[in-house]
Design a protein around this motif. Structure first.
Motif, PDB file in Angstrom:
ATOM      1  N   ALA A 199       0.910  -1.118   0.184  1.00 15.70           N
ATOM      2  CA  ALA A 199       0.109  -0.015  -0.077  1.00 15.70           C
ATOM      3  C   ALA A 199       0.963   1.430   0.031  1.00 15.70           C
ATOM      4  CB  ALA A 199      -0.989  -0.323   1.219  1.00 15.70           C
ATOM      5  N   THR A 200       0.627   2.268  -0.881  1.00 16.95           N
ATOM      6  CA  THR A 200       1.401   3.572  -0.789  1.00 16.95           C
ATOM      7  C   THR A 200       0.742   4.456   0.045  1.00 16.95           C
ATOM      8  OG1 THR A 200      -0.086   4.359  -2.640  1.00 16.95           O
ATOM      9  CG2 THR A 200       1.734   2.888  -3.573  1.00 16.95           C
ATOM     10  N   ARG A 201       1.535   5.541   0.048  1.00 14.30           N
ATOM     11  CA  ARG A 201       1.050   6.524   1.039  1.00 14.30           C
ATOM     12  C   ARG A 201      -0.234   7.120   0.352  1.00 14.30           C
ATOM     13  NH1 ARG A 201       4.003   9.971   3.700  1.00 14.30           N
ATOM     14  NH2 ARG A 201       3.486  11.827   2.339  1.00 14.30           N
ATOM     15  N   GLU A 202      -0.429   7.168  -0.707  1.00 14.55           N
ATOM     16  CA  GLU A 202      -1.534   7.534  -1.507  1.00 14.55           C
ATOM     17  C   GLU A 202      -2.834   6.807  -0.947  1.00 14.55           C
ATOM     18  OE1 GLU A 202       1.686   9.192  -3.867  1.00 14.55           O
ATOM     19  OE2 GLU A 202       1.108   7.180  -2.899  1.00 14.55           O
ATOM     20  N   ASP A 203      -2.647   5.274  -0.974  1.00 18.29           N
ATOM     21  CA  ASP A 203      -3.596   4.669  -0.561  1.00 18.29           C
ATOM     22  C   ASP A 203      -4.058   4.441   0.856  1.00 18.29           C
ATOM     23  OD1 ASP A 203      -3.104   3.327  -3.119  1.00 18.29           O
ATOM     24  OD2 ASP A 203      -1.777   1.599  -2.419  1.00 18.29           O
ATOM     25  N   ILE A 204      -3.068   4.810   1.573  1.00 20.64           N
ATOM     26  CA  ILE A 204      -3.372   4.906   3.091  1.00 20.64           C
ATOM     27  C   ILE A 204      -4.021   6.457   3.194  1.00 20.64           C
ATOM     28  CG2 ILE A 204      -2.224   5.358   5.438  1.00 20.64           C
ATOM     29  CD1 ILE A 204       0.071   3.618   4.188  1.00 20.64           C
ATOM     30  N   ALA A 205      -3.670   7.289   2.579  1.00 18.04           N
ATOM     31  CA  ALA A 205      -4.383   8.593   2.789  1.00 18.04           C
ATOM     32  C   ALA A 205      -5.918   8.494   2.455  1.00 18.04           C
ATOM     33  CB  ALA A 205      -3.948   9.769   1.925  1.00 18.04           C
ATOM     34  N   LEU A 206      -6.099   7.903   1.297  1.00 21.74           N
ATOM     35  CA  LEU A 206      -7.491   7.565   0.960  1.00 21.74           C
ATOM     36  C   LEU A 206      -8.429   6.426   1.835  1.00 21.74           C
ATOM     37  CD1 LEU A 206      -9.790   7.974  -1.163  1.00 21.74           C
ATOM     38  CD2 LEU A 206      -8.866   6.084  -2.357  1.00 21.74           C
ATOM     39  N   GLY A 207      -7.499   5.855   2.338  1.00 23.91           N
ATOM     40  CA  GLY A 207      -8.217   4.909   3.480  1.00 23.91           C
ATOM     41  C   GLY A 207      -8.541   5.460   4.631  1.00 23.91           C
ATOM     42  N   ILE A 208      -7.771   6.397   4.961  1.00 30.03           N
ATOM     43  CA  ILE A 208      -8.224   7.043   6.237  1.00 30.03           C
ATOM     44  C   ILE A 208      -9.353   8.029   5.883  1.00 30.03           C
ATOM     45  CG2 ILE A 208      -7.406   8.823   7.845  1.00 30.03           C
ATOM     46  CD1 ILE A 208      -4.405   7.831   7.513  1.00 30.03           C
ATOM     47  N   ILE A 209      -9.466   8.740   4.867  1.00 30.02           N
ATOM     48  CA  ILE A 209     -10.667   9.630   4.414  1.00 30.02           C
ATOM     49  C   ILE A 209     -11.647   8.672   4.455  1.00 30.02           C
ATOM     50  CG2 ILE A 209     -11.568  11.009   2.878  1.00 30.02           C
ATOM     51  CD1 ILE A 209      -8.762  12.291   2.414  1.00 30.02           C
ATOM     52  N   ASN A 210     -11.674   7.542   3.660  1.00 30.60           N
ATOM     53  CA  ASN A 210     -12.571   6.802   3.615  1.00 30.60           C
ATOM     54  C   ASN A 210     -13.140   6.301   4.783  1.00 30.60           C
ATOM     55  OD1 ASN A 210     -14.504   5.021   1.596  1.00 30.60           O
ATOM     56  ND2 ASN A 210     -13.584   3.411   2.799  1.00 30.60           N
ATOM     57  N   MET A 211     -12.392   5.838   5.722  1.00 31.88           N
ATOM     58  CA  MET A 211     -12.662   5.235   7.140  1.00 31.88           C
ATOM     59  C   MET A 211     -13.524   6.290   7.883  1.00 31.88           C
ATOM     60  SD  MET A 211     -10.490   3.665  10.225  1.00 31.88           S
ATOM     61  CE  MET A 211      -9.937   5.254  10.538  1.00 31.88           C
ATOM     62  N   VAL A 212     -12.967   7.558   7.905  1.00 31.08           N
ATOM     63  CA  VAL A 212     -13.871   8.704   8.818  1.00 31.08           C
ATOM     64  C   VAL A 212     -15.152   8.993   8.048  1.00 31.08           C
ATOM     65  CG1 VAL A 212     -13.750  11.033   8.857  1.00 31.08           C
ATOM     66  CG2 VAL A 212     -11.859   9.429   9.322  1.00 31.08           C
ATOM     67  N   PHE A 213     -15.364   8.845   6.864  1.00 34.04           N
ATOM     68  CA  PHE A 213     -16.617   9.171   6.114  1.00 34.04           C
ATOM     69  C   PHE A 213     -17.526   8.182   6.120  1.00 34.04           C
ATOM     70  CE2 PHE A 213     -14.439  12.826   3.247  1.00 34.04           C
ATOM     71  CZ  PHE A 213     -14.836  13.883   4.102  1.00 34.04           C
ATOM     72  N   GLU A 214     -16.997   7.050   5.947  1.00 35.61           N
ATOM     73  CA  GLU A 214     -18.039   5.667   6.240  1.00 35.61           C
ATOM     74  C   GLU A 214     -18.617   5.946   7.586  1.00 35.61           C
ATOM     75  OE1 GLU A 214     -17.113   2.551   2.573  1.00 35.61           O
ATOM     76  OE2 GLU A 214     -16.286   2.090   4.636  1.00 35.61           O
ATOM     77  N   THR A 215     -17.682   5.956   8.473  1.00 31.72           N
ATOM     78  CA  THR A 215     -18.057   6.078   9.999  1.00 31.72           C
ATOM     79  C   THR A 215     -19.010   7.084  10.062  1.00 31.72           C
ATOM     80  OG1 THR A 215     -16.112   5.243  10.624  1.00 31.72           O
ATOM     81  CG2 THR A 215     -17.474   6.091  12.385  1.00 31.72           C
TER      82      THR A 215
END
Length: 281
Positions: A199-215
């Motif tokens: 996983a790249t830094r870009e992937d992790i950044a999107l993963g964090i944003i996605n987790m916050v918004f999905e919650t």
């Protein structure tokens, strides 16, 4: 001739938002602004001065000042000699969300450092339903630790090049059942449940944003279903993050919801505070 301006101020720990309504035959919105400072008092005085200067107003033009937000507890005396009235933040969230959306009732979700969820209906006092500690603070905190970045705009920009394929576990990764028809390939079973060494830094950044918004999204959906409605109005600083529209759009289609990000959504609470002043004689 002085103008009759009702001011709303939303005071955060380091960010203060300010807006005005000019009283006439109707109430005219004066474009909101915000300022950042190291403490609430500095922030509120800076915001007030900037607002007056940018709109060519004087203190004599101000009819009333309404304050809200966590930092409003620091306001114990008049601002520039103007007496301030305090309004409960959850009431301001509800009033502002309905005004911005044009709806007469809805769930209003304020996405700030944390997330507050309010049920609002015209003619009734908004009702605070609860919320979650997952919000902008979560996004910044995790990004600072995992990516050495703590500016939301920069994190969002980095995430544009990301993919969730090496981050999140999807429903179709663990079952052949089509739990939500047509969405099992993108529906999250576990945020960060399939994080890869690749996983790249870009992937992790999107993963964090996605987790916050999905919650935030799922909490809002549960609240809306409790009232038998589909409309959820998103306000607060986090609502203007670029990825919000796509993520909440997917939740709309997946769960037959109507998440709305109105114009000036970042200023929903402060607009609600000013509106409360407009309603008072």
């Amino acid at each position: 001739m002085s103008k009759n301006i009702i001011i709303g101020i939303d005071i955060g720990g380091s960010t203060t938002k300010i807006v005005g309504f000019e009283r006439g035959d109707s109430f005219k919105l004066i474009d909101p602004i915000f300022v950042r400072a190291t403490d609430p008092i500095t922030s509120v005085y800076g915001a007030f001065g900037k607002f007056l200067d940018e709109n060519d107003l004087s203190l004599e033009d101000i009819e009333k000042v309404m304050v809200t937000g966590a930092g409003s507890s620091y306001i114990s005396k008049p601002i520039y000699g103007l007496k301030c009235e305090k309004i409960e933040e959850f009431n301001a969230i509800g009033l502002g969300g309905l005004y911005l959306s044009g709806l007469d009732h809805a769930i209003i979700t304020s996405c700030g450092t944390g997330t507050a969820i309010v049920y609002a209906k015209d003619g009734e006092e908004p009702k605070y339903l609860g919320g979650t500690g997952v919000g902008g603070g979560t996004l910044v905190g995790l990004s600072k630790k995992m990516l050495s970045m703590d500016t939301v705009d920069h994190i969002s920009e980095l995430a544009k090049g990301g993919s969730l394929d090496k981050v999140d576990l999807k429903i179709n990764d663990i079952t052949k059942a089509d739990i939500v028809p047509g969405f099992s390939d993108i529906m999250t079973a576990s945020n960060f449940g399939s994080i890869s060494d690749l996983a790249t830094r870009e992937d992790i950044a999107l993963g964090i944003i996605n987790m916050v918004f999905e919650t935030i999204g799922m909490m809002s959906i549960f609240a809306a279903r409790n009232y038998g409605i589909r409309d959820v109005v998103l306000t607060g600083n986090l609502s203007v993050v670029e990825q919000a529209a796509d993520i909440f759009g997917t939740l709309n289609r997946m769960f037959d919801m109507n998440f709305i990000i109105p114009k000036n959504s970042a200023f929903g609470t402060v607009i609600g505070a000013a509106l409360a002043g407009c309603a008072k004689k």
